[in-house]
Design an enzyme around this catalytic site. Sequence first.
Site: not given
Ligand code: DX5
Ligand code: ZN
Length: 234
Positions: A11, A36, A38, A40, A69, A71, A140, A146-147, A178, A180, A200-201
């Site tokens: 992500s 991916h 995101d 928002m 994705h 949102m 989810m 948020f990441g 998706d 954590g 992501g992170s």
């Molecule tokens: C959250 C996003 C995720 C996010 C995942 O709303 O949909 O895709 O980027 O980030 P990590 O892997 O850091 O939880």
């Molecule tokens: Zn996502």
Amino acid sequence: MHKNGIKIAPSILAADFSRLGEQVAQAERAGADRIHVDVMDGHFVPNISMGAPIVKSLRQVTRLPFETHLMITDPDFFFDEFVEAGCDSFIVHWEGNNNLHRTIQRVKSLGKRVGLAINPATPASVLEEILPDLDLVLVMTVNPGFGHQHFIHSTLPKIQRVRRMIQQVRPDCELELDGGIDPATARLGVAAGADALVAGSSIFGDHDGVDAAMNRLRAATEETVNNEKGILCE
Ligand code: DX5
Ligand code: ZN
């Protein structure tokens, strides 16, 4: 259960935006299966992120598919723009969509893969009628927006339920997680039945770099799949 290995979708929400192209290229070289994205809008989730122009620019630097994705409150308004920018698949949310069947059919009519996301508090049972139309279910494992949040462990029984539903109704549908996801939570998610992971992170925030992070994540998923095969063979 896991036919072709576990797919990994980095992500870019967690990437360094000042060198986004480079980060996507790194993820591709490290073996990412797709990117991916995101999106928002500050309404559907309490955060804003990126739109189609980002995808249009990144389309020039990678051959990987873009998984978008959404949102956002009115996804239908934005499909054309993202298709023109070069998106390959869309994930829309079950929550807040009064005309979900129409939304899903619209994506299909554009010739794109379609996924449905369900939030942590949404039960697997909402998939019952729509599952035959889906290419992917995104469970989810954090609340969207948020990441860098912690994986919600109480989603694991739901992941197992979704896996069972998919096996019964539409075995080709992917089950992606998706939020954590790191090597430890990837093991749990894959053991529960996931065959694709967004991260992501744990990929872009790793001090050792994207390559090392991807290798660690892949090693964790392969080990879990191999253990599972071992258990099945016993
Ligand atoms: C959250 C996003 C995720 C996010 C995942 O709303 O949909 O895709 O980027 O980030 P990590 O892997 O850091 O939880
Ligand atoms: Zn996502």
